[in-house]
Design an enzyme around this catalytic site. Structure first.
Site, PDB file in Angstrom:
ATOM      1  N   ASP A   4       0.853  -1.191   0.000  1.00 15.36           N
ATOM      2  CA  ASP A   4       0.000   0.000   0.000  1.00 15.36           C
ATOM      3  C   ASP A   4       0.890   1.242   0.000  1.00 15.36           C
ATOM      4  OD1 ASP A   4      -3.025   0.795   0.575  1.00 15.36           O
ATOM      5  OD2 ASP A   4      -1.736   2.167   1.702  1.00 15.36           O
ATOM      6  N   GLU A  10      -4.777   2.392  -4.243  1.00 14.13           N
ATOM      7  CA  GLU A  10      -3.321   2.472  -4.175  1.00 14.13           C
ATOM      8  C   GLU A  10      -2.709   1.177  -3.619  1.00 14.13           C
ATOM      9  OE1 GLU A  10      -4.864   4.243  -0.253  1.00 14.13           O
ATOM     10  OE2 GLU A  10      -5.463   4.099  -2.351  1.00 14.13           O
TER      11      GLU A  10
END
Length: 364
Positions: free
Chosen positions: A226, A269
């Site tokens: 992430d 993301e």
């Protein structure tokens, strides 16, 4: 439909045409083995009996053993055509008197069989009618030459044109099937790829996962990554810059792993890397290399100053036990959560979580 399926369909049609051809030969020959109504003498002959036996034997083989390789249509057509020519010659010399229509009727009987069963197979059609045609021309001795030529020429021209159209249609169909299959494969590939990063999406991951877990022995690891403080990055730099950052990070991840590893944009993301046939040490080294590759991009991120002045990632890694992929993702997600709470820009293995919990308890 694939080309293979289309070829199977054509083979099925070929099989049905052969069986129909044999059936018509059996039917006509059985009719010839019976006496005409109103006469005492049968019209049977040895070649007709051979036609019946030969056709019935092949037809039985086709029906009883569907998986057996089919006999070739062209040789069968030629053999049966020669037998019918023998029959015409035999009957012509056996009976003392025939009116002028006998040879025409005999020829039309052969054309009847060929026209119904062999309309799509010009070579077999020609092989079947050629022996009877030559026999009739010789026996007629020019008495009904024009009628016989007309009887031969008209269907031959018609079937030749029909065969030409069928071949063009078949070529067009094969090209169309091939093009449609290529487009289907292209759309299928596109539906499995993330349009922004070019990485697999979840659908693409599932497609690859089934193959990998079935065909690759050894241990596999799931790495869940992430981008740190990415919402703040979008807020500060805008979504256009955020998309650029995502694209650059995805390239870095893909460059850091091996070609056999599967890189997926798992959502927003978040990225997932499926590392195949690795042990824990190599999996951790690959994860660390990904983290360093992303740092080396030097994408400015001022909001991230407590961790770094550039875009960074945090990641959790977990092994796949058996085929429990979803459980491995859940374990990697737990490790990722702890990695973020520990300050980000770090890699944490799921196996280390109990140790960290114990350390925390000891400090308390």
């Amino acid at each position: 439909m694939k080309l293979q399926s289309y070829d199977e369909l054509k083979h099925s049609k070929y099989r049905l045409s052969l069986m129909l051809f044999l059936f018509l030969n059996v039917a006509v020959s059985l009719f010839c083995l019976m006496p005409f109504l109103g006469t005492d003498s049968p019209v049977s002959s040895l070649p007709v009996g051979i036609v019946a036996a030969f056709s019935l034997t092949l037809l039985t083989v086709c029906l009883m053993m569907p998986k057996r390789k089919l006999p070739l249509l062209n040789p069968v057509a030629m053999i049966l055509g020669a037998l019918w020519a023998w029959h015409i010659n035999h009957r012509y010399h056996q009976v003392f008197y025939f009116d002028g229509s006998f040879l025409i009727i005999s020829l039309l009987s052969v054309f009847f069989i060929s026209a119904i069963a062999l309309s799509d197979y010009l070579i077999a059609f020609c092989l079947h009618i050629t022996p009877p045609v030559l026999t009739v021309l010789l026996l007629d001795d020019g008495q009904h030459l024009m009628m016989i030529i007309f009887t031969i020429t008209l269907p031959l021209i018609g079937f030749s044109l029909h065969h030409l159209m069928r071949r063009r249609f078949d070529t067009f169909t094969r090209r169309l099937v091939s093009q449609l299959y290529e487009e289907k494969e292209s759309f299928s590939d596109l539906s499995m790829l993330d349009p922004l990063t070019g990485l697999y999406n979840r659908r693409g991951l599932k497609n690859r996962l089934d193959t990998i877990l079935e065909n690759h022995a050894g241990s596999h690891y799931v790495l869940l990554l992430d981008i740190d403080h990415f919402k703040a990055y979008n807020d500060n730099y805008g979504h256009a810059m955020g998309d650029q950052a995502l694209a650059r990070v995805s390239v870095a991840i893909r460059d850091a792993v091996r070609s056999r590893d599967v890189v997926t944009r798992y959502g927003g993301e978040e990225f997932l890397v499926l590392m195949t046939n690795v042990n824990a040490s190599i999996a951790m080294k690959l994860a660390e290399r990904i983290r360093q590759y992303v740092v080396d991009l030097e994408i400015p991120h001022r909001f991230n100053e407590k961790v770094s002045t550039h875009v960074t990632i945090s990641a959790g890694i977990a092994p796949i036990f058996g085929d429990e992929f979803d459980q491995a993702v859940a374990n990697a997600d737990r490790a990722l959560y702890v990695a973020k709470n520990q300050g980000r820009n770090t890699i944490l293995a799921w196996e280390d979580l109990p140790k960290l919990t114990q350390v925390s308890n000891d400090l308390i």
